[in-house]
Design a protein around this motif. Structure first.
Motif, PDB file in Angstrom:
ATOM      1  N   SER A 192     -10.197  12.225   6.948  1.00 40.45           N
ATOM      2  CA  SER A 192      -9.963  13.366   7.849  1.00 40.45           C
ATOM      3  C   SER A 192      -9.223  14.635   7.182  1.00 40.45           C
ATOM      4  CB  SER A 192      -8.937  12.925   8.989  1.00 40.45           C
ATOM      5  OG  SER A 192      -9.468  11.962   9.793  1.00 40.45           O
ATOM      6  N   HIS A 193      -8.927  14.269   5.888  1.00 41.68           N
ATOM      7  CA  HIS A 193      -8.364  15.465   5.062  1.00 41.68           C
ATOM      8  C   HIS A 193      -9.149  16.251   4.325  1.00 41.68           C
ATOM      9  CE1 HIS A 193      -4.761  12.193   4.838  1.00 41.68           C
ATOM     10  NE2 HIS A 193      -4.675  13.017   5.711  1.00 41.68           N
ATOM     11  N   LEU A 194     -10.453  15.890   4.385  1.00 46.91           N
ATOM     12  CA  LEU A 194     -11.665  16.688   3.946  1.00 46.91           C
ATOM     13  C   LEU A 194     -12.519  17.394   4.662  1.00 46.91           C
ATOM     14  CD1 LEU A 194     -12.583  13.562   1.617  1.00 46.91           C
ATOM     15  CD2 LEU A 194     -11.128  15.262   1.043  1.00 46.91           C
ATOM     16  N   THR A 212     -10.397  -4.556  25.527  1.00 50.65           N
ATOM     17  CA  THR A 212     -10.037  -2.937  25.949  1.00 50.65           C
ATOM     18  C   THR A 212     -11.247  -2.148  25.708  1.00 50.65           C
ATOM     19  OG1 THR A 212      -9.185  -2.680  23.823  1.00 50.65           O
ATOM     20  CG2 THR A 212      -7.723  -3.334  25.738  1.00 50.65           C
ATOM     21  N   GLN A 213     -12.200  -2.363  24.782  1.00 48.18           N
ATOM     22  CA  GLN A 213     -13.172  -1.480  23.907  1.00 48.18           C
ATOM     23  C   GLN A 213     -14.693  -1.725  24.708  1.00 48.18           C
ATOM     24  OE1 GLN A 213     -12.469  -1.940  20.018  1.00 48.18           O
ATOM     25  NE2 GLN A 213     -11.017  -0.178  19.838  1.00 48.18           N
ATOM     26  N   HIS A 214     -14.564  -1.736  26.055  1.00 49.78           N
ATOM     27  CA  HIS A 214     -16.006  -1.811  26.683  1.00 49.78           C
ATOM     28  C   HIS A 214     -15.856  -0.792  27.778  1.00 49.78           C
ATOM     29  CE1 HIS A 214     -17.613  -5.402  24.782  1.00 49.78           C
ATOM     30  NE2 HIS A 214     -16.262  -5.830  25.044  1.00 49.78           N
ATOM     31  N   MET A 274      -7.720   5.132  21.686  1.00 52.40           N
ATOM     32  CA  MET A 274      -9.056   4.405  21.086  1.00 52.40           C
ATOM     33  C   MET A 274      -8.791   3.176  21.214  1.00 52.40           C
ATOM     34  SD  MET A 274      -9.795   6.630  18.084  1.00 52.40           S
ATOM     35  CE  MET A 274      -8.261   7.364  17.614  1.00 52.40           C
ATOM     36  N   CYS A 275      -7.614   2.558  21.772  1.00 55.87           N
ATOM     37  CA  CYS A 275      -7.139   1.045  21.632  1.00 55.87           C
ATOM     38  C   CYS A 275      -6.854   0.448  22.988  1.00 55.87           C
ATOM     39  CB  CYS A 275      -5.924   1.384  20.671  1.00 55.87           C
ATOM     40  SG  CYS A 275      -5.197   0.015  20.228  1.00 55.87           S
ATOM     41  N   HIS A 276      -5.558   0.489  23.385  1.00 52.26           N
ATOM     42  CA  HIS A 276      -4.893  -0.020  24.514  1.00 52.26           C
ATOM     43  C   HIS A 276      -4.595   1.021  25.668  1.00 52.26           C
ATOM     44  CE1 HIS A 276      -4.589  -4.322  24.124  1.00 52.26           C
ATOM     45  NE2 HIS A 276      -4.266  -4.247  22.762  1.00 52.26           N
ATOM     46  N   TRP A 316       0.924  -1.187  -0.078  1.00 56.65           N
ATOM     47  CA  TRP A 316       0.069   0.078   0.083  1.00 56.65           C
ATOM     48  C   TRP A 316       0.974   1.345  -0.071  1.00 56.65           C
ATOM     49  CZ3 TRP A 316      -4.643  -0.496  -1.193  1.00 56.65           C
ATOM     50  CH2 TRP A 316      -5.740   0.764  -0.870  1.00 56.65           C
ATOM     51  N   GLU A 317       1.913   1.185   0.846  1.00 54.52           N
ATOM     52  CA  GLU A 317       3.116   2.382   0.902  1.00 54.52           C
ATOM     53  C   GLU A 317       3.896   2.510  -0.387  1.00 54.52           C
ATOM     54  OE1 GLU A 317       4.592   3.076   4.752  1.00 54.52           O
ATOM     55  OE2 GLU A 317       6.317   2.860   3.767  1.00 54.52           O
ATOM     56  N   ALA A 318       4.034   1.432  -0.909  1.00 56.78           N
ATOM     57  CA  ALA A 318       4.876   1.006  -2.228  1.00 56.78           C
ATOM     58  C   ALA A 318       4.142   1.246  -3.519  1.00 56.78           C
ATOM     59  CB  ALA A 318       5.852  -0.285  -2.048  1.00 56.78           C
ATOM     60  N   GLY A 337      -1.432  -2.739  18.603  1.00 54.76           N
ATOM     61  CA  GLY A 337      -2.090  -2.305  17.311  1.00 54.76           C
ATOM     62  C   GLY A 337      -1.073  -1.817  16.402  1.00 54.76           C
ATOM     63  N   HIS A 338      -1.018  -0.575  16.207  1.00 55.59           N
ATOM     64  CA  HIS A 338       0.037   0.112  15.342  1.00 55.59           C
ATOM     65  C   HIS A 338       1.565  -0.324  15.665  1.00 55.59           C
ATOM     66  CE1 HIS A 338      -2.144   2.672  12.932  1.00 55.59           C
ATOM     67  NE2 HIS A 338      -2.844   3.269  13.902  1.00 55.59           N
ATOM     68  N   SER A 339       2.129  -0.170  14.804  1.00 57.93           N
ATOM     69  CA  SER A 339       3.579  -0.744  14.976  1.00 57.93           C
ATOM     70  C   SER A 339       4.398  -0.035  16.009  1.00 57.93           C
ATOM     71  CB  SER A 339       4.484  -0.689  13.409  1.00 57.93           C
ATOM     72  OG  SER A 339       4.042   0.613  12.953  1.00 57.93           O
TER      73      SER A 339
END
Ligand SMILES: Nc1nc2c(c(=O)[nH]1)N[C@H]1C(S)=C(S)[C@@H](COP(=O)(O)OP(=O)(O)OC[C@H]3O[C@@H](n4cnc5c(=O)[nH]c(N)nc54)[C@H](O)[C@@H]3O)O[C@H]1N2
Ligand SMILES: Nc1nc2c(c(=O)[nH]1)N[C@H]1C(S)=C(S)[C@@H](COP(=O)(O)OP(=O)(O)OC[C@H]3O[C@@H](n4cnc5c(=O)[nH]c(N)nc54)[C@H](O)[C@@H]3O)O[C@H]1N2
Ligand SMILES: [Mo]
Length: 760
Positions: A498-500, A372-374, A183-185, A78-80, A406-408
């Motif tokens: 979010s850019h819009l 976590t999301q409760h 929003m996650c951990h 996706w990045e490449a 989640g995120h790296s």
């Protein structure tokens, strides 16, 4: 127990296997054939290579030849991509027009190539220069009260960038540093800190080689951290027993075929993963774990009476924990009937799982967003720690608690200062290093930032990556309020929603991706990340940047900071941009215990471990002990059942990374061609008087008078417990009330949202 029947529609193969290779090929087709792309994939997650931009799972010291998974490959490709989202594209399409496009279509435009400024008169993004952008943004920030601004971070930016971004915020004068982990951990960071004194998990990769049982709660390994399937498969093969709790029967938690093993691929042999699989009610884990604890304590009483031998680890409990008696009493007072009702599981099933717990010497508890999301997610984590402590499964090899991040680099960003809570940051060290008084007031987290934007208190938003308005709850109100801000700045690789939605003054600043070469004054640069198991890795991008106009995230942060702040001889943005090693030296000086010899150790195979006191049974809690906690409820969802009210689970598919939608094939759940579905079990469909294929709307049932609705959903039969429905994130986010979040950490409670169904 539901480990035999399977009503799930569609795909019934294992996770991994040919399907995962086809999944990649279908999306990227010819882009995959280029030798440069294959070279990039070969370097992924290798010492000296670059670290995957997808999940945060640990990277082994001895990597597989291709140490990536279906989703890691998708994220890299996706990045490449060879596609470009250029100024010509923005000249052709107004922002209002783009607002009507899907998330998928927006990101399909490929990599952003030029810094862009939003021109309100023409309702278009127009190209600008970096200097103009920095100067204009700097001037805007200078005119604002720092506390009225938000500096958001999505969890990808490197440790070096994150450190400087947090420093920028504090020099400017605020602690408003929410990040995606809110929003996650965040539930993990707050609850684990409270009960064991460490905001992160206690396990390292080798623990998975030594454990005898693993208990999984609400973590979808097959889709979201597929490289974790390798150690799991190895664990199962050596006799480790896996028990899974999840309302959805997730393929990757049931069986796995290793796409990197030619024999498995050719013989078609799967490894079954879970020995027991329980379709717990959403939010029912708190009750289920209470049931496991009750079973353990009942067995303990029986064993003690007959053999005068303890089943629980009384030495550990006496020496290391606080309030065991209170907890035991609470367990005794909780009846099986309540446990069965709230978990949706039978006593016999919980006893079978409890026996596996009791018979294992070393147990690891793994969990993800399903916990976590409760509304009472933090209490569920506390209960899991209770369970582990009963048999001393904390702070010993082969055991422990392992939240899967989640995120790296989401965990690492917190480590180096991205925190709205100043007490988590060594402010004295910052003061000494940079000669200023860092702000000491608490800043805003994600939910508070949203409240501030709605109330008009927040005037500016800078997003270092991510897709904030799409990822947060309460989308309709948020998008409306967003345009009331004076300044919005988004640092990104690809176009998203979010850019819009723009403030009065708005900029879109394109950055390098992690697989790309980052050339600065001193030569090509390395960046670093921390994985879910607290190991730090260097990452070197080698690809040619997607456009010659891109800057690195670090250079953008430094450029913004330099344009905003008065000069300070101790703050050397240009020098730091020229050589990231100097930023690592600052990180080392700020956190000497964890980052000694940082630049020397960053290429240690498998990463270097930054340590965790809880692993050594040193508890940095208020009491100095690991704490048993007493739940105030067994119902983590936080609301009552009522006729016509359902608990909505918001799901990720196998074909997305958060708000980035790669495609419309949720292969592992058999949902193909659309994401506009409402998953329900066949009995519930009948009880609600609905039919398969019927189109319905979901309406929020938060009871706060606010109308929230998402329509156009096709009723689809799916194996789920009664009383709940499931549909995709982020499409369902308009249904989540901002106030619906974990009580302790304010993590939005996206895994049980109260909704009603309306036939359309
Ligand atoms: N391919 C891919 N990889 C990703 C991501 C992605 O979007 N795509 N996102 C990344 C990020 S930022 C994160 S945080 C992680 C997320 O990874 P996970 O933590 O796995 O998150 P989810 O997929 O949202 O939900 C996990 C599971 O919880 C289950 N669940 C829902 N409610 C409950 C409940 O009440 N109890 C229990 N026991 N289970 C429940 C769901 O069925 C689902 O299988 O993955 C990361 N990796
Ligand atoms: N209902 C519901 N809501 C949820 C969740 C849920 O399970 N259910 N999950 C929550 C979770 S766990 C999380 S983490 C959040 C995710 O929230 P975010 O982290 O804010 O969102 P992402 O979708 O990961 O962000 C994707 C965007 O990041 C940008 N990007 C990608 N790579 C880079 C890079 O290298 N640098 C920069 N600067 N930008 C880059 C691209 O422009 C891309 O469009 O969503 C949360 N929201
Ligand atoms: Mo996340």
């Amino acid at each position: 127990m539901s480990d035999s029947s399977d009503e799930t529609v569609g795909y019934d193969g294992p996770a991994g296997g040919w399907g995962s290779l086809q999944g990649i090929a279908r999306i990227f087709g010819k882009e995959m054939d280029s030798p440069a792309v294959l070279e990039t994939l070969r370097r992924q997650n290798k010492p000296g290579g670059f670290m995957c931009v997808s999940c945060a799972w640990g990277k082994p010291a001895k990597p597989h030849p291709f140490e990536f998974c279906e989703n890691g490959a998708k994220a890299t490709l996706w990045e490449a991509t060879s596609r470009r989202c250029t100024p010509d594209f923005f000249a052709e399409h107004s922002v209002s027009e783009l607002q009507g496009w899907t998330d998928h279509a927006l990101e399909q435009q490929g990599r952003l190539t030029h810094p862009m400024r939003y021109d309100r008169a023409s309702d278009r993004y127009v190209p600008t220069s970096w200097q103009e952008a920095f100067d204009a943004i700097g001037a805007e920030l200078q005119a604002l009260d720092p506390w009225s601004t938000i500096f958001y971070t999505s969890g990808r930016a490197s440790l070096e960038t994150a450190y400087l971004y947090a420093l920028f915020a504090r020099l400017y004068g605020h602690n408003n540093l929410p990040d995606s982990s809110n929003m996650c951990h965040e539930t993990t960071s707050v609850e684990l800190k409270k009960v064991i004194g460490s905001p992160v998990g206690t396990c390292v990769l080798s623990d998975f080689e030594l454990c005898d049982a693993i208990f999984f709660f609400g973590q979808n390994t097959g889709s979201n951290s597929p490289r974790f399937l390798h150690p799991l498969q190895e664990a199962v093969q050596r006799g480790c027993r896996i028990v899974t709790f999840n309302p959805v029967r997730e393929r990757g938690s049931i069986a796995f075929r290793n796409p990197q093993s030619p024999t498995e691929m050719l013989t078609g042999k799967d490894t079954p993963i879970s020995e027991l699989y329980f379709q717990v009610k959403p939010g029912g884990d708190l009750a289920a774990i209470m049931g496991l604890c009750k079973h353990v304590l009942e067995r303990e009483a029986r064993q003690w009476a007959s053999e005068q031998r303890h089943l629980i680890d009384v030495d550990f409990i006496a020496q290391h924990t606080q309030d065991f008696d209170g907890f035991r009493q609470c367990v005794e007072q909780t009846g099986w009937e309540e446990i069965e009702r709230e978990s949706g599981l039978s006593r016999a099933d919980l006893a079978a799982a409890g026996d596996i717990y009791c018979e294992a010497r070393n147990v690891i508890g793994v969990y993800g967003m399903g916990v976590t999301q409760h509304v009472h997610g933090s209490q569920t984590i506390g209960m899991l720690v209770n369970l582990l402590m009963l048999r001393g499964n904390l702070g010993k090899e082969g055991a422990g608690i392992s939240p899967v991040r989640g995120h790296s680099n989401v965990q690492g960003q917190r480590t180096v200062g991205i925190a709205e809570k100043p007490e988590l940051v060594p402010l004295d060290a910052l003061k000494k290093l940079f000669g200023f008084d860092p702000p000491t007031e608490k800043g805003m987290n994600t939910v508070e930032a949203c409240e501030g934007i709605i109330a008009g208190r927040v005037k500016a938003f800078i997003g270092l990556g991510g897709n904030f308005v799409r990822a947060i709850p309460e989308r309709a109100r948020m998008e409306k309020a967003w345009t009331g801000m004076r300044l919005t700045v988004q640092i990104a690789t690809r176009l998203n929603r979010s850019h819009l939605v723009n403030g009065e003054v708005a900029y879109l600043l394109p950055c390098l991706g992690r697989s790309e070469e980052d050339m600065q004054a001193s030569g090509p640069q390395t960046v670093t990340m921390e994985d879910s198991l607290s190991c730090i890795h260097g990452s070197v991008g080698k690809r040619k940047p997607a456009s010659e106009h891109l800057l690195s995230e670090l250079a953008i942060v430094a450029g913004l900071a330099k344009a905003t702040l008065p000069t300070n001889p101790k703050v050397r943005w240009d020098e730091w941009t020229g050589d990231y090693g100097k930023v690592r030296d600052l990180i080392e000086a700020t956190y000497p215990d964890q980052f000694a010899d940082f630049s020397k150790r960053m290429f240690t195979p498998g990463g270097f471990y930054r340590g965790n006191k809880a692993r050594e049974r040193i508890w940095a809690t208020e009491s100095g002990k690991a704490e048993f906690t007493l739940p105030t409820t067994l119902r983590a969802c936080g609301f009552e059942d009522a006729p016509g009210r359902y608990r909505l689970i918001t799901l990720r598919s196998n074909d997305q990374f958060n708000t980035t939608i790669y495609g419309y094939s949720d292969r592992m759940r058999g949902v193909e061609g659309t994401r506009d579905v409402l998953l329900m079990n066949p009995d519930e469909i009948a009880r609600a008087g609905l039919e398969t294929g019927q189109v319905v709307a979901l309406v929020s049932d938060a009871g706060d008078g606010e109308h929230r609705e998402v329509g156009g959903l096709v009723v689809t039969p799916f194996s789920l417990p009664d009383g709940c429905v499931a549909a995709y994130y982020p499409e369902m986010n308009p249904l989540i009330a901002l106030s619906h979040h974990d009580q302790l950490s304010k993590t939005p409670a996206s895994k049980s949202v109260p909704v009603r169904i309306r036939a359309e």
